[in-house]
Design an enzyme around this catalytic site. Structure first.
Site, short mmCIF file in Angstrom:
data_model
loop_
_atom_site.label_atom_id
_atom_site.label_comp_id
_atom_site.label_asym_id
_atom_site.label_seq_id
_atom_site.Cartn_x
_atom_site.Cartn_y
_atom_site.Cartn_z
N PHE A 128 24.13 29.41 64.77
CA PHE A 128 24.56 28.16 65.39
C PHE A 128 24.07 28.26 66.84
CE2 PHE A 128 27.43 25.33 67.58
CZ PHE A 128 27.67 24.32 66.67
N ASP A 143 30.89 36.01 64.35
CA ASP A 143 31.37 34.64 64.57
C ASP A 143 31.87 34.11 63.23
OD1 ASP A 143 31.55 31.84 64.70
OD2 ASP A 143 30.16 31.77 66.39
N TYR A 152 39.17 24.47 64.63
CA TYR A 152 39.19 23.05 64.23
C TYR A 152 38.45 22.80 62.92
CZ TYR A 152 34.87 23.41 66.98
OH TYR A 152 33.67 23.83 67.50
N LYS A 153 37.87 23.83 62.31
CA LYS A 153 37.18 23.65 61.03
C LYS A 153 38.18 23.93 59.91
CE LYS A 153 32.74 24.37 63.24
NZ LYS A 153 31.77 25.33 63.75
N ARG A 213 25.21 18.21 54.00
CA ARG A 213 26.24 19.26 53.95
C ARG A 213 27.52 18.71 53.35
NH1 ARG A 213 27.84 22.66 59.11
NH2 ARG A 213 28.84 20.66 59.52
#
Ligand SMILES: *Cc1c(COP(=O)(O)O)cnc(C)c1O
Length: 401
Positions: free
Chosen positions: A126, A195, A220-221, A369
């Site tokens: 990312f 991560d 927040y995922k 996705r």
């Protein structure tokens, strides 16, 4: 009802996690974007209202003590700990993932043996992790070596100080072998930084069991903490006494209210704190974590794999051959909790899907996705998403009113 629809219904009936869906605020859209922003648990607004009205509105400054605001970063860290397989006292919540990547990478170079000058970074990371690691490397006199995770064992050597890897690739959904890669990093004498943004809350991470040194992740995922909810930093207990944060803010001081000119770090994970915690976001996160009470991450993982298997099966059955290609590995050991499909016209296709109530997202130029959050996505959702995707790709989708 088609065969796949019947199977979906049976799978939903047998699913022990299915009742958890009621804990979330959802409508009849199929929400497959929980790997970007998790859904809102129903009880959170009332809790936030109480924080605003009572804790801030009435108690004001007293809430730092009486409402437990001051200790929220480490208290909430201890609630995240079981989800990622960490014993208490090793996780502190606060700041963004980006900022925690900075703390972890710089601290890793300080934990590494003297004289090592390389930081290996996931070549497909990312972007923020790569940008921050690059800056950390310039500041500390290291060199960045981009390496695809599978090739890390060959790239390790006596110059390796630290290795920064994404546990699950945000684009392809590929799960990397955290136990084996962590062991390889250790065998070379380096420090392993993981991560967990796309794995925490979706699959077992087992940080302690696999001897991970440092880890970061967002909330927040799959942890449903809310937009921009604070991230976390894991510092393995064995490193805490020498963990040397590059951002030694006053709230990580051993005695913050002594306001001394000299810095003396607190004991434990608290050492990873920086400044005044963002209490409103943090307490929304704390409240949202209630949905995990009594939920085992193994059961979540089993459902996640069953969901992504079933979605892929429906896509194969419904979508015209050659129209999409899965870039998510078929092997369970290599799959996170999302399915990424390569599709030439991904952008208009996702737009049409969203207009029909199937919310996924896209990574340009050509990846669709679909994130599967086992706490609130069911098998009928997976079937419907694949069926509407096929309709859109066939050009047979019903017009959107
Ligand atoms: C989502 C994500 C981030 C986000 O970082 P922020 O600082 O919260 O914007 C970072 N790294 C990875 C691997 C991610 O998936």
């Amino acid at each position: 009802m088609s065969d796949l629809q019947e199977r979906a219904r049976a799978l939903d009936t047998a699913d022990e996690l299915a009742p958890l869906r009621e804990l979330f605020t959802l409508d009849d859209t199929v929400y497959l974007d929980g790997n970007s922003l998790g859904a809102l648990p129903r009880h959170v607004p009332a809790r936030l209202q109480e924080v605003l009205t009572r804790e801030w509105g009435e108690l004001r400054i007293r809430s730092w003590g009486e409402s437990g605001w001051w200790t929220a970063p480490e208290r909430i860290g201890d609630r995240i700990a079981p989800v990622v397989g960490a014993a208490a006292g090793q996780i502190v919540v606060g700041d963004s993932t980006s900022v925690n990547v900075f703390k972890a990478v710089v601290a890793a170079t300080r934990l590494a043996p003297e004289g090592r000058d390389e930081i290996l970074v996931d070549a497909n990371t990312f972007p923020t992790d790569g940008y921050i690691a690059g800056s950390a490397a310039r500041m500390t006199g290291h060199r960045i070596v981009p390496v695809p995770p599978a090739e890390v064992p060959d790239a390790l050597g006596p110059r390796t100080a630290a290795v920064l890897l994404n546990h699950v690739d945000y684009r392809s959904g590929r799960l990397h072998d955290l136990p084996a890669l962590t062991s390889a990093v250790h065998a070379a004498g380096g420090i392993a930084v993981w991560d967990l943004c796309h794995s925490a809350g979706a699959l077992p991470v087992d940080l302690d069991r696999h001897g991970v040194d440092l880890a970061v992740g967002c909330t927040y995922k799959y942890l449903n903490g809310g937009p921009g909810s604070p991230a976390y930093l894991y510092v393995a207990a064995r490193h805490q006494a020498v963990f040397d944060s590059p951002l030694p803010g006053w709230t990580s001081h051993a005695d913050p209210f002594a306001m001394t000119p000299g810095y003396e770090p607190a004991e434990g994970a608290v050492r990873g704190r920086v400044g005044t915690p963002d209490i409103l976001s943090m307490l929304a996160l704390e409240s949202s974590l209630d949905v995990w009470d009594g939920v085992g991450i193994e059961a979540v993982r089993a459902k996640s794999l069953a969901l992504t298997d079933f979605f892929l099966e429906c896509v194969t059955a419904y979508v015209p051959e050659g129209r999409v290609t899965s870039v998510t590995p078929a092997a369970h050991a290599e799959r996170g909790s999302q399915v990424a499909l390569r599709c030439e016209d991904a952008e208009p296709v996702m737009g049409a899907l969203i207009a029909r109530g199937v919310v996924g997202d896209l990574r340009r130029p050509d990846v669709l996705r679909f994130g599967f959050t086992p706490l609130y996505v069911g098998f009928a959702d997976a079937e419907r998403a694949a069926r509407l995707l096929a309709d859109v790709l066939n050009g047979s989708a019903a017009p959107v009113a």
